[in-house]
Design a protein around this motif. Structure first.
Motif, short mmCIF file in Angstrom:
data_model
loop_
_atom_site.label_atom_id
_atom_site.label_comp_id
_atom_site.label_asym_id
_atom_site.label_seq_id
_atom_site.Cartn_x
_atom_site.Cartn_y
_atom_site.Cartn_z
N GLN A 28 0.86 -1.49 0.25
CA GLN A 28 -0.01 -0.35 0.26
C GLN A 28 0.99 0.98 0.39
N GLY A 54 -4.33 9.87 1.62
CA GLY A 54 -5.75 8.12 2.52
C GLY A 54 -4.15 7.38 2.74
N ASP A 55 -4.52 5.89 2.29
CA ASP A 55 -3.80 4.90 2.03
C ASP A 55 -4.14 4.41 1.21
N VAL A 56 -3.85 3.71 -0.15
CA VAL A 56 -5.40 3.16 -0.91
C VAL A 56 -4.07 1.46 -1.10
N SER A 57 -4.02 0.44 -1.41
CA SER A 57 -3.66 -0.67 -1.92
C SER A 57 -2.30 -0.10 -3.29
N ALA A 117 -4.64 0.67 -6.72
CA ALA A 117 -5.81 1.22 -6.53
C ALA A 117 -5.03 2.31 -6.63
N HIS A 169 -14.06 -1.01 -8.19
CA HIS A 169 -12.38 -1.73 -7.50
C HIS A 169 -13.49 -1.90 -5.89
N SER A 170 -13.20 -2.09 -5.54
CA SER A 170 -13.43 -2.33 -3.57
C SER A 170 -12.69 -1.11 -3.21
N GLU A 171 -11.54 -0.76 -4.18
CA GLU A 171 -11.19 0.58 -3.58
C GLU A 171 -11.93 2.27 -4.21
N PRO A 214 -11.75 6.14 -2.43
CA PRO A 214 -10.37 6.39 -2.15
C PRO A 214 -10.73 7.04 -3.45
N ILE A 215 -10.28 5.76 -4.36
CA ILE A 215 -9.87 6.13 -6.22
C ILE A 215 -10.54 7.43 -6.59
#
Length: 137
Positions: free
Chosen positions: A72, A84-87, A90, A126-128, A131-132
């Motif tokens: 991440q 923010g924190d994302v994978s 993402a 997307h699962s995120e 945040p994306i």
């Protein structure tokens, strides 16, 4: 493809990597596409110091890239106040979308607009997605 169908991302295999970017962007643009994507990632994240990037094709015709060196990233974008924190997946999708928008604005070529639309459709599933979307807004 209906709006209800899930868009699948498929990792481009090592044997197909070498022709992936030239096929999508041509020889004249492929190096710039990579450099601009990596540049956006550097601007987005102090955590990013370079990486081996994975290439993904999308079942709707799209494409994106994602760094493969850590799970991440902490992203910050002054343009809209996102933090923010994302994978890594993402983060790469975000950087790719920034690149596609930039390249379309610079060259006005329809291929960049179409790839942006396809990658955006995937980002929305997307699962995120939250945040994306916030990073791109």
């Amino acid at each position: 493809m209906s709006n209800r169908e899930r868009i699948a991302a498929v990792l481009v295999g090592e044997e197909d990597r070498i022709m992936c970017l030239p096929r999508l962007f041509g020889l004249a643009r492929m190096i710039e596409v990579e450099a601009v994507t990596y540049g956006y990632m550097s601007k987005l994240s102090a955590d990013y110091t370079g990486a081996y990037w994975h290439f993904y094709t999308l079942s709707n015709g799209g494409f994106y890239m994602a760094p493969g060196d850590q799970p991440q990233y902490r992203l910050e974008w002054d343009g809209n106040g996102f933090s923010g924190d994302v994978s890594a997946d993402a983060a790469g999708l975000i950087a790719t979308l920034f690149m596609l928008g930039h390249m379309h604005e610079k060259y006005g070529e329809d291929q960049f607009a179409q790839l942006y639309a396809w990658a955006s459709a995937y980002a929305a599933q997307h699962s995120e997605a939250g945040p994306i979307g916030a990073a791109l807004d």
